[in-house]
Write a protein that holds these residues in place. Structure first.
Motif, PDB file in Angstrom:
ATOM      1  N   GLY A 108     -94.696  28.442 -36.611  1.00  0.00           N
ATOM      2  CA  GLY A 108     -95.745  27.639 -36.023  1.00  0.00           C
ATOM      3  C   GLY A 108     -97.005  27.593 -36.867  1.00  0.00           C
ATOM      4  N   SER A 109     -98.033  26.968 -36.287  1.00  0.00           N
ATOM      5  CA  SER A 109     -99.300  26.776 -36.984  1.00  0.00           C
ATOM      6  C   SER A 109    -100.474  27.170 -36.104  1.00  0.00           C
ATOM      7  N   LEU A 110    -101.545  27.575 -36.753  1.00  0.00           N
ATOM      8  CA  LEU A 110    -102.816  27.847 -36.089  1.00  0.00           C
ATOM      9  C   LEU A 110    -103.934  27.442 -37.028  1.00  0.00           C
ATOM     10  N   ARG A 111    -105.076  27.098 -36.442  1.00  0.00           N
ATOM     11  CA  ARG A 111    -106.252  26.799 -37.246  1.00  0.00           C
ATOM     12  C   ARG A 111    -107.394  27.686 -36.790  1.00  0.00           C
ATOM     13  N   LEU A 112    -107.917  28.468 -37.711  1.00  0.00           N
ATOM     14  CA  LEU A 112    -109.068  29.320 -37.435  1.00  0.00           C
ATOM     15  C   LEU A 112    -110.340  28.616 -37.889  1.00  0.00           C
ATOM     16  N   SER A 113    -111.401  28.833 -37.115  1.00  0.00           N
ATOM     17  CA  SER A 113    -112.705  28.290 -37.462  1.00  0.00           C
ATOM     18  C   SER A 113    -113.726  29.414 -37.463  1.00  0.00           C
ATOM     19  N   CYS A 114    -114.765  29.257 -38.276  1.00  0.00           N
ATOM     20  CA  CYS A 114    -115.837  30.243 -38.326  1.00  0.00           C
ATOM     21  C   CYS A 114    -117.146  29.499 -38.531  1.00  0.00           C
ATOM     22  N   ARG A 143     -98.879  28.062 -47.847  1.00  0.00           N
ATOM     23  CA  ARG A 143     -98.750  27.997 -46.381  1.00  0.00           C
ATOM     24  C   ARG A 143    -100.108  27.865 -45.698  1.00  0.00           C
ATOM     25  N   PHE A 144    -101.134  28.474 -46.271  1.00  0.00           N
ATOM     26  CA  PHE A 144    -102.470  28.456 -45.685  1.00  0.00           C
ATOM     27  C   PHE A 144    -103.385  27.587 -46.536  1.00  0.00           C
ATOM     28  N   THR A 145    -104.352  26.949 -45.871  1.00  0.00           N
ATOM     29  CA  THR A 145    -105.342  26.136 -46.573  1.00  0.00           C
ATOM     30  C   THR A 145    -106.730  26.473 -46.054  1.00  0.00           C
ATOM     31  N   ILE A 146    -107.620  26.847 -46.963  1.00  0.00           N
ATOM     32  CA  ILE A 146    -109.001  27.125 -46.601  1.00  0.00           C
ATOM     33  C   ILE A 146    -109.843  25.905 -46.931  1.00  0.00           C
ATOM     34  N   SER A 147    -110.802  25.612 -46.061  1.00  0.00           N
ATOM     35  CA  SER A 147    -111.717  24.501 -46.298  1.00  0.00           C
ATOM     36  C   SER A 147    -113.063  24.849 -45.667  1.00  0.00           C
ATOM     37  N   THR A 173     -99.948  27.491 -41.619  1.00  0.00           N
ATOM     38  CA  THR A 173     -98.675  26.877 -41.261  1.00  0.00           C
ATOM     39  C   THR A 173     -97.532  27.801 -41.659  1.00  0.00           C
ATOM     40  N   SER A 174     -96.348  27.492 -41.164  1.00  0.00           N
ATOM     41  CA  SER A 174     -95.159  28.306 -41.461  1.00  0.00           C
ATOM     42  C   SER A 174     -95.449  29.786 -41.262  1.00  0.00           C
ATOM     43  N   LEU A 175     -96.057  30.105 -40.147  1.00  0.00           N
ATOM     44  CA  LEU A 175     -96.473  31.474 -39.889  1.00  0.00           C
ATOM     45  C   LEU A 175     -95.275  32.404 -39.758  1.00  0.00           C
ATOM     46  N   LYS A 176     -95.473  33.629 -40.234  1.00  0.00           N
ATOM     47  CA  LYS A 176     -94.439  34.667 -40.211  1.00  0.00           C
ATOM     48  C   LYS A 176     -94.932  35.861 -39.408  1.00  0.00           C
ATOM     49  N   PRO A 177     -94.027  36.658 -38.868  1.00  0.00           N
ATOM     50  CA  PRO A 177     -94.468  37.853 -38.128  1.00  0.00           C
ATOM     51  C   PRO A 177     -95.378  38.751 -38.968  1.00  0.00           C
ATOM     52  N   GLU A 178     -95.165  38.802 -40.271  1.00  0.00           N
ATOM     53  CA  GLU A 178     -96.007  39.648 -41.119  1.00  0.00           C
ATOM     54  C   GLU A 178     -97.419  39.093 -41.300  1.00  0.00           C
TER      55      GLU A 178
END
Length: 121
Positions: A16-22, A66-70, A83-88
């Motif tokens: 799955g995917s997640l988007r973090l914001s700060c 897999r990850f993109t920072i912006s 994206t393409s998140l893994k248990p690790e």
């Protein structure tokens, strides 16, 4: 006073995917590099990705591709699209920013409180 506040963590299935914001708030003159770090239970905090004020990026090998920072310099925000998140990838994710406060001449690092990301298998 300068604050970094993260949002967007949660529980997601593998793949799955997640988007973090700060968001950076408070009285400051400028923000230099921003980044995301993570810390899994029993492990040291590690770099995930960084981005300069000009938009140059750097990624840990484990997340590259897999990850993109912006970032949005007008809004003083940094994002991490995962994206393409893994248990690790399960960890507490921390936002970091190098900020120069008003009436100060040097930059120092500020950290958010962290947001939990849990990836189930």
């Amino acid at each position: 006073q300068v604050q970094l506040v993260e949002s967007g963590g949660g529980l997601v299935q593998a793949g799955g995917s997640l988007r973090l914001s700060c968001a950076a708030s408070g009285s400051f003159a400028s923000i230099n590099d921003m980044g995301w770090y993570r810390q899994a239970p029993g492990k040291q905090r590690e770099l995930v990705a960084t981005i300069t004020s000009g938009g140059s990026t750097n990624y840990a090998d484990s997340v590259r591709g897999r990850f993109t920072i912006s970032r949005d310099n007008d809004k003083n925000m940094v994002y991490l699209q995962m994206t393409s998140l893994k248990p690790e990838d399960t960890a507490v994710y921390y936002c970091q920013a190098s900020i120069r406060r008003l009436r100060f001449y040097t930059f120092r690092d500020y950290w958010g409180q962290g947001t939990q990301v849990t990836v189930s298998s």
